[in-house]
Design a protein around this motif. Structure first.
Motif, PDB file in Angstrom:
ATOM      1  N   PHE A 169      55.146  37.126  51.415  1.00 31.22           N
ATOM      2  CA  PHE A 169      55.082  36.822  49.677  1.00 31.22           C
ATOM      3  C   PHE A 169      53.706  36.584  49.182  1.00 31.22           C
ATOM      4  N   ARG A 170      52.484  36.062  49.719  1.00 30.47           N
ATOM      5  CA  ARG A 170      51.600  36.250  49.643  1.00 30.47           C
ATOM      6  C   ARG A 170      51.090  38.221  49.514  1.00 30.47           C
ATOM      7  N   VAL A 171      51.625  38.372  50.481  1.00 28.23           N
ATOM      8  CA  VAL A 171      51.690  39.742  50.388  1.00 28.23           C
ATOM      9  C   VAL A 171      51.835  40.554  49.312  1.00 28.23           C
ATOM     10  N   LEU A 172      52.505  40.842  49.046  1.00 28.58           N
ATOM     11  CA  LEU A 172      53.584  40.504  47.916  1.00 28.58           C
ATOM     12  C   LEU A 172      52.690  40.958  46.763  1.00 28.58           C
ATOM     13  N   ILE A 173      51.875  39.142  46.556  1.00 33.31           N
ATOM     14  CA  ILE A 173      51.446  39.306  45.713  1.00 33.31           C
ATOM     15  C   ILE A 173      50.247  40.335  45.728  1.00 33.31           C
ATOM     16  N   MET A 174      49.376  40.968  46.427  1.00 31.65           N
ATOM     17  CA  MET A 174      48.539  41.872  46.478  1.00 31.65           C
ATOM     18  C   MET A 174      48.953  42.409  46.085  1.00 31.65           C
ATOM     19  N   ILE A 175      50.142  43.626  46.779  1.00 30.69           N
ATOM     20  CA  ILE A 175      50.591  44.376  46.796  1.00 30.69           C
ATOM     21  C   ILE A 175      50.822  44.423  45.000  1.00 30.69           C
ATOM     22  N   PHE A 176      51.367  43.529  44.224  1.00 33.27           N
ATOM     23  CA  PHE A 176      51.749  43.744  42.681  1.00 33.27           C
ATOM     24  C   PHE A 176      50.242  43.948  42.052  1.00 33.27           C
ATOM     25  N   ALA A 177      48.837  42.498  42.188  1.00 32.19           N
ATOM     26  CA  ALA A 177      47.511  42.879  41.462  1.00 32.19           C
ATOM     27  C   ALA A 177      47.612  44.671  41.690  1.00 32.19           C
ATOM     28  N   VAL A 178      47.916  45.185  42.817  1.00 30.95           N
ATOM     29  CA  VAL A 178      47.113  46.242  43.162  1.00 30.95           C
ATOM     30  C   VAL A 178      47.519  47.299  42.122  1.00 30.95           C
ATOM     31  N   LEU A 179      49.450  46.934  41.954  1.00 28.33           N
ATOM     32  CA  LEU A 179      49.902  48.540  41.411  1.00 28.33           C
ATOM     33  C   LEU A 179      49.768  47.531  39.274  1.00 28.33           C
ATOM     34  N   LEU A 180      49.950  46.768  39.132  1.00 29.64           N
ATOM     35  CA  LEU A 180      49.163  46.760  38.077  1.00 29.64           C
ATOM     36  C   LEU A 180      47.803  46.627  37.784  1.00 29.64           C
ATOM     37  N   GLY A 181      47.286  46.923  37.978  1.00 33.88           N
ATOM     38  CA  GLY A 181      45.280  47.445  38.365  1.00 33.88           C
ATOM     39  C   GLY A 181      46.171  49.190  37.459  1.00 33.88           C
ATOM     40  N   ILE A 182      46.298  49.574  38.853  1.00 35.11           N
ATOM     41  CA  ILE A 182      46.621  50.863  38.121  1.00 35.11           C
ATOM     42  C   ILE A 182      47.308  50.904  37.383  1.00 35.11           C
ATOM     43  N   ALA A 183      48.274  50.469  36.664  1.00 40.91           N
ATOM     44  CA  ALA A 183      48.866  50.703  35.967  1.00 40.91           C
ATOM     45  C   ALA A 183      48.485  50.222  34.278  1.00 40.91           C
ATOM     46  N   LEU A 184      47.803  49.414  34.667  1.00 42.64           N
ATOM     47  CA  LEU A 184      46.648  49.396  33.299  1.00 42.64           C
ATOM     48  C   LEU A 184      45.760  50.372  33.345  1.00 42.64           C
ATOM     49  N   TRP A 185      45.049  51.025  34.048  1.00 40.07           N
ATOM     50  CA  TRP A 185      44.225  52.325  34.395  1.00 40.07           C
ATOM     51  C   TRP A 185      44.669  52.967  34.030  1.00 40.07           C
ATOM     52  N   LEU A 186      45.877  53.922  34.120  1.00 42.41           N
ATOM     53  CA  LEU A 186      46.577  54.338  33.219  1.00 42.41           C
ATOM     54  C   LEU A 186      46.947  54.446  32.058  1.00 42.41           C
ATOM     55  N   VAL A 187      47.331  52.978  32.029  1.00 46.63           N
ATOM     56  CA  VAL A 187      47.493  53.352  30.484  1.00 46.63           C
ATOM     57  C   VAL A 187      46.915  53.466  29.408  1.00 46.63           C
ATOM     58  N   MET A 188      45.457  52.249  30.066  1.00 47.61           N
ATOM     59  CA  MET A 188      43.883  52.239  29.594  1.00 47.61           C
ATOM     60  C   MET A 188      43.442  53.605  29.296  1.00 47.61           C
ATOM     61  N   THR A 189      43.459  54.385  29.835  1.00 50.32           N
ATOM     62  CA  THR A 189      42.480  56.017  30.243  1.00 50.32           C
ATOM     63  C   THR A 189      43.981  57.545  29.908  1.00 50.32           C
ATOM     64  N   TYR A 190      44.413  57.277  30.222  1.00 48.21           N
ATOM     65  CA  TYR A 190      45.447  58.704  29.507  1.00 48.21           C
ATOM     66  C   TYR A 190      46.692  58.364  28.988  1.00 48.21           C
ATOM     67  N   THR A 191      46.782  57.601  27.780  1.00 47.94           N
ATOM     68  CA  THR A 191      47.677  56.960  26.524  1.00 47.94           C
ATOM     69  C   THR A 191      46.758  56.803  25.409  1.00 47.94           C
ATOM     70  N   ARG A 192      47.313  56.821  24.308  1.00 45.12           N
ATOM     71  CA  ARG A 192      47.086  57.165  22.387  1.00 45.12           C
ATOM     72  C   ARG A 192      46.484  55.511  22.638  1.00 45.12           C
ATOM     73  N   LEU A 193      47.942  54.838  23.347  1.00 49.37           N
ATOM     74  CA  LEU A 193      47.797  53.236  23.049  1.00 49.37           C
ATOM     75  C   LEU A 193      46.530  52.573  23.606  1.00 49.37           C
ATOM     76  N   GLY A 194      45.750  53.455  25.209  1.00 45.73           N
ATOM     77  CA  GLY A 194      44.629  52.627  25.468  1.00 45.73           C
ATOM     78  C   GLY A 194      43.086  53.526  25.140  1.00 45.73           C
ATOM     79  N   ALA A 195      43.969  54.257  24.252  1.00 42.94           N
ATOM     80  CA  ALA A 195      42.610  55.068  23.390  1.00 42.94           C
ATOM     81  C   ALA A 195      42.181  54.239  22.232  1.00 42.94           C
ATOM     82  N   ALA A 196      43.414  53.512  21.899  1.00 41.81           N
ATOM     83  CA  ALA A 196      42.979  52.843  20.299  1.00 41.81           C
ATOM     84  C   ALA A 196      42.014  51.605  20.696  1.00 41.81           C
ATOM     85  N   ILE A 197      43.097  51.088  22.014  1.00 38.26           N
ATOM     86  CA  ILE A 197      42.322  49.161  22.535  1.00 38.26           C
ATOM     87  C   ILE A 197      41.072  49.964  22.942  1.00 38.26           C
ATOM     88  N   ARG A 198      40.513  50.598  23.202  1.00 43.73           N
ATOM     89  CA  ARG A 198      38.879  51.303  23.661  1.00 43.73           C
ATOM     90  C   ARG A 198      38.366  51.356  22.989  1.00 43.73           C
TER      91      ARG A 198
END
Length: 285
Positions: free
Chosen positions: A139-168
């Motif tokens: 389960f601790r390995v899953l926590i690490m994987i979830f954090a990586v996936l969350l980071g990628i998802a947030l980066w994609l939203v912040m970089t490639y979406t209008r919502l991310g542009a508005a937040i930035r």
């Protein structure tokens, strides 16, 4: 070497939890200029509620969602009905979030008592998995994987979406963003709610690593603020790097020099404040 590998993996687990906590907090901090000192209390609230739901239903995903949802509602109510009334008053905002955090923590103490609470995981998630260098809880390995996936998802939203542009845009220059037609108050509420949701989720899954106890809210809040100071306000990359530094330093210092653990934990933050006050990836304003 087994001790080294174990401490390194524990550091990565701690870093993953801190990133889940700090990623939303740093965006809310950067956008709203509000230090949400109730963030640790939302971690505790989500953890207790999530664990209770898991015990009652036997469903881990439902418990994680319930913990995140109750923290989201709490954060949204605080932002809509309390923080908006003291907007721009830094001292009042800080005192208000401290008060909300204390109220939540005391209410949880009354409801759940002061006994440590751990996450009831299924046997297959508690089983160790072979990572090549040593066995480590699945389960601790899953926590690490979830954090990586969350980071990628947030980066994609912040970089490639209008919502991310508005937040930035809101993080960089709120006044200019408002003149461009961006509904900054709505962004405030949305980002604050997402930050609270992530705190609640971290509270549930983090219970497999740190048992829920009274006072844990202060500890995780302190660590989250250390992450933000190291990484820089409003920076996802900074939150990731700050979480990694804080998690690894905390794990190795506690393992090898426990009497100096707090000294080594705050040393990177102190050096950052002296030589680069805006953080590693923060911008000079």
């Amino acid at each position: 070497m087994n001790t080294f590998y174990f401490l390194a993996l524990n550091g990565l687990t701690m870093a993953a939890l801190l990133f889940i906590m700090a990623s939303g907090l740093t965006l809310a901090f950067g956008l709203m200029r509000v230090v949400n000192l109730a963030h640790g209390a939302f971690y505790l609230l989500g953890g207790y509620v999530g664990v209770q739901v898991i015990r009652d239903t036997g469903s881990l995903p439902l418990g994680i969602l319930a913990g995140g949802a109750v923290a989201l509602v709490g954060g949204l109510l605080m932002e809509r009905f309390l923080l908006q009334r003291v907007r721009g008053l830094d001292l009042s905002e800080a005192l208000l979030t401290i008060a909300v955090g204390l109220i939540i923590a005391d209410a949880l103490l009354v409801v759940y008592g002061g006994q440590p609470v751990s996450l009831p995981l299924p046997r297959e998630l508690r089983a160790p998995v072979d990572l090549g260098v040593m066995m480590y809880p699945y389960f601790r390995v899953l926590i690490m994987i979830f954090a990586v996936l969350l980071g990628i998802a947030l980066w994609l939203v912040m970089t490639y979406t209008r919502l991310g542009a508005a937040i930035r845009a809101g993080v960089d220059d709120r006044e200019t963003a408002m003149t461009q037609g961006i509904n900054v108050p709505l962004l405030f509420g949305g980002v604050f709610a997402v930050a609270s949701f992530l705190a609640g989720v971290a509270g549930v899954i983090g219970t497999s690593y740190m048992s829920l106890t009274q006072g844990l809210d202060v500890r995780v809040l302190m660590l989250s603020l250390v992450v933000i100071i190291i990484g820089g306000m409003g920076s996802l990359k900074g939150a990731a790097v700050g979480a990694l530094i804080t998690g690894m330093v905390s794990s190795f210092a506690t393992g090898y020099l426990p009497q100096f653990a707090l000294f080594f934990l705050f040393l990177p933050m102190t050096l950052i404040l002296v030589f680069r006050p805006q953080g590693l990836f923060g911008r000079v304003t």
